[in-house]
Design a protein around this motif. Structure first.
Motif, PDB file in Angstrom:
ATOM      1  N   SER A 439      40.383  36.536  46.171  1.00 25.63           N
ATOM      2  CA  SER A 439      39.153  37.260  45.831  1.00 25.63           C
ATOM      3  C   SER A 439      38.342  37.570  47.080  1.00 25.63           C
ATOM      4  CB  SER A 439      38.320  36.440  44.837  1.00 25.63           C
ATOM      5  OG  SER A 439      37.860  35.233  45.430  1.00 25.63           O
ATOM      6  N   ALA A 558      33.749  38.405  40.342  1.00 28.33           N
ATOM      7  CA  ALA A 558      34.472  38.938  39.184  1.00 28.33           C
ATOM      8  C   ALA A 558      35.968  38.617  39.274  1.00 28.33           C
ATOM      9  CB  ALA A 558      34.255  40.448  39.098  1.00 28.33           C
ATOM     10  N   LEU A 559      36.554  38.798  40.444  1.00 26.12           N
ATOM     11  CA  LEU A 559      37.972  38.506  40.599  1.00 26.12           C
ATOM     12  C   LEU A 559      38.266  37.020  40.412  1.00 26.12           C
ATOM     13  CD1 LEU A 559      39.016  40.775  43.612  1.00 26.12           C
ATOM     14  CD2 LEU A 559      39.630  41.051  41.212  1.00 26.12           C
ATOM     15  N   LEU A 562      38.174  36.448  36.635  1.00 26.60           N
ATOM     16  CA  LEU A 562      39.269  37.098  35.913  1.00 26.60           C
ATOM     17  C   LEU A 562      40.617  36.459  36.203  1.00 26.60           C
ATOM     18  CD1 LEU A 562      38.249  40.855  36.313  1.00 26.60           C
ATOM     19  CD2 LEU A 562      38.045  39.413  34.269  1.00 26.60           C
ATOM     20  N   THR A 563      40.778  35.914  37.382  1.00 28.85           N
ATOM     21  CA  THR A 563      42.062  35.290  37.745  1.00 28.85           C
ATOM     22  C   THR A 563      42.100  33.803  37.444  1.00 28.85           C
ATOM     23  OG1 THR A 563      41.263  34.989  40.018  1.00 28.85           O
ATOM     24  CG2 THR A 563      42.527  36.985  39.546  1.00 28.85           C
TER      25      THR A 563
END
Length: 635
Positions: A439, A558-559, A562-563
């Motif tokens: 990220s 956000a990454l 989401l991951t």
């Protein structure tokens, strides 16, 4: 009103300032450990006191850019930019309170060592190093051509000669004396800078009363401090100036030049003091330079002569040195003092940058792959990188001279592309313990791409920023009242009544009105109707750095979510802010991790004990003994 040439006394004063810098470099090359170790050469053995570090931080990031650029911004766009001191105070307070307690205890030499330790990734460190080198070298390239610009505009001395002279001087004393020479020459150069600015201000105030200067600036709408317009395409607003300055000064502290100085002190307390003690001197410097800009505008407003429109200077960036020669050339030595002031500001920035580049190349690129180097050999390598970097920066400075816009706009635009995303990555690591290396890399690259696009686009499609009513030209020497103003210049009717009165005075004085036949009057929203520049490229350069920081942070968080980053193990306490360490969710997860770690250690020791017992019991069996005897017989 024609600029005069420098006298021999001016050259003596100017040359003396260069010789003092060289002498400091020679002194530190022969004192102490004679810069034989990497630790002494790059960090001063971490024993430099806080006061010289504070002044060194100031002159490193102020330099000739603010000395030439800030008065021009005030000349054309008013004093709103002075409120950057509010953002500077907030930014450095954040650095002293939150960032220094995280980075100093790590005892790092390269600021990008933190990225590798925090994200457990060599790639993140290399990405940060590349962006950091771009930031430092671009900043230095812009700074280097400033004194050459000043010398050529006021004396006719070729720019390329002065650029090479400055580069040679700074390379010599940086290569000889290391960080100690850099810091203490910064202190001397700060004194020279103050002396030059104060001399020019005193000379102006001797001719014009301070109250008269202030009144003229107010009547011509140059005194603007509280423009709360939220439109990001407005060049200078309270929000753009303050917020943009906050992130910019955090970025300065998180640069290699900043951290290298902060971590060269003896303790965390001294490091914090070096940041806080920088603020009073910085506020004083900004105030003096702002008043200088007001004085310059008042002088030419009352003289009815705009230098650039009249063709007396080719660029707005030459206004300050031209004004200096007009005011100081009559007294031998004073013009040389101001040039020494300008060159001192540039020398301090260049020496800091060269020292930072030397540290980055050694710590992040050479040492990890060539650990066979001794401390003495490492010192030789770091010294060698200084002249090589100097040659590259000289080449970049010639390219920087072709960039359009004012000095302040050029600097903020070119630096934000690399500095903004870097600040975002650091804040991502220090604020979010679950942020991952992937990220950080992706968000940093995307933030860099956005800022670079804005910077390139703003240069390819320059925004038509509205200016305040300019200075007339009919008072310039050799010009007459029939001189017409250039077309397509936009003016900002801040106050319609004062603007009409302004035009009326010109008509009464038999001068042509400023609004030429086909000029564009800017409507209330500050954007001309025929402006077809894309919105992204019309955003004020003061928002570029903020855009890089916010974009990188948002995408990085956000990454990570989401991951599945929140399910991963958070980083160690020493890599995050103090207030993050006290969060209940973080402490809970940290305690679980510690329990798991202790259990793993216990299991490992238990298995090791079981294996040793099993091996001992196996050796006592008949099968093992028979096998041992057969092996002995074969041998």
């Amino acid at each position: 009103m024609v600029a005069k040439v420098l006298g021999y006394v001016d050259y003596i004063v100017f040359g003396a300032s260069l010789l003092i810098s060289l002498a400091v470099g020679v002194y530190y090359s022969r004192s102490g450990g004679k810069q034989r170790s990497v630790e002494e050469y790059l960090m001063g053995n971490r024993r430099i006191t806080c006061l010289p570090i504070a002044l060194s931080l100031l002159v490193t990031f102020q330099s000739g850019i603010s000395l030439l650029g800030l008065p021009v911004e005030i000349y054309y766009y008013g004093t709103q930019i002075y409120l950057g001191i509010v953002g500077m105070v907030i930014g450095y307070t954040i650095v002293a309170a939150f960032i220094v307690p995280v980075l100093y205890p790590l005892q790092i030499t390269s600021v990008y060592e933190y990225l590798e330790m925090r994200f457990q990734s060599r790639v993140v460190r290399l990405v940060g190093c590349v962006l950091g080198l771009l930031f430092t070298m671009t900043y230095m390239a812009v700074c280097l051509f400033l004194p050459g610009l000043a010398m050529e505009s006021v004396t006719g001395f070729p720019k390329w000669v002065s650029i090479c002279v400055v580069a040679v001087v700074v390379v010599i004393y940086t290569m000889l004396g290391g960080i100690k020479a850099v810091v203490w020459t910064d202190v001397i150069q700060f004194i020279v800078m103050l002396a030059g600015i104060l001399t020019l201000i005193i000379k102006v105030c001797y001719q014009r009363d301070v109250a008269e200067v202030w009144k003229t600036a107010r009547d011509e709408d140059r005194l603007q401090f509280l423009n709360f317009d939220p439109d990001p395409t407005n060049r200078q607003t309270f929000w753009a100036v303050t917020i943009g300055t906050i992130t910019t000064w955090i970025g300065n502290a998180l640069s290699q030049s900043g951290i290298q100085r902060i971590c060269a002190t003896e303790s965390v307390g001294e490091a914090r003091k070096s940041v806080i003690f920088n603020l009073p001197a910085a506020v004083l410097y900004e105030t003096l330079v702002t008043f200088l800009g007001i004085a310059i505008f008042t002088y030419y407003s009352m003289a009815k002569c705009d230098l650039q429109t009249a063709g007396l200077v080719q660029s707005s960036n030459e206004i300050v040195p031209y004004f200096m020669m007009e005011q100081l050339s009559e007294i031998p030595g004073l013009a040389g003092l101001f040039l020494a002031c300008l060159f001192s500001a540039t020398l301090s920035t260049l020496s800091s940058g060269l020292s930072a580049i030397s540290a980055l190349i050694w710590e992040d690129i050479i040492q990890p792959h060539f650990q066979c180097f001794s401390l003495r050999q490492g010192s030789i390598v770091t010294r060698t990188t200084v002249p090589v970097s100097g040659i590259v920066i000289v080449g970049m400075s010639f390219l920087a001279m072709s960039l359009p816009g004012t000095i302040t706009q050029i600097t903020m635009g070119t630096l934000s592309a690399s500095s903004g995303p870097l600040v975002g990555v650091y804040l991502l690591g220090m604020m979010f313990p679950w942020a991952t290396a992937k990220s950080a890399i992706v968000s940093g690259v995307l933030g860099f791409s956005l800022c670079l696009s804005m910077t390139i686009g703003s240069n390819l499609y320059p925004a038509n920023y509205p200016k305040l009513p300019p200075v007339p030209t009919y008072g310039c020497p050799g010009l007459n009242s029939t001189l017409t103003e250039p077309n397509n210049i936009t003016f900002l009717p801040v106050n319609a009544t004062s603007t009409r009165d302004f035009d009326r005075r010109l008509i009464d004085d038999k001068a042509l009105p400023f609004y030429a036949e086909n000029s564009t009057l800017v409507p209330a929203d500050g954007q001309s109707k025929d402006d077809v520049t894309p919105w992204l490229f019309r955003v004020s350069f003061l928002w570029y750095h903020v855009s890089g920081v916010v974009t990188t942070l948002f995408i990085g968080v956000a990454l990570s979510i989401l991951t599945g980053g929140l399910n991963d193990l958070p980083c160690e306490e020493r890599f995050v802010f103090l207030f993050v360490r006290n969060l209940r969710c973080y402490q809970k997860q940290l305690n679980i991790n510690r329990s798991l770690a202790h259990y793993s250690v216990f299991r490992a020791s238990f298995r090791s004990k079981d294996d040793s017992e099993n091996r001992a019991s196996f050796r006592s069996t008949e099968k093992y003994k028979n096998g041992a005897q057969s092996r002995s017989a074969r041998l």
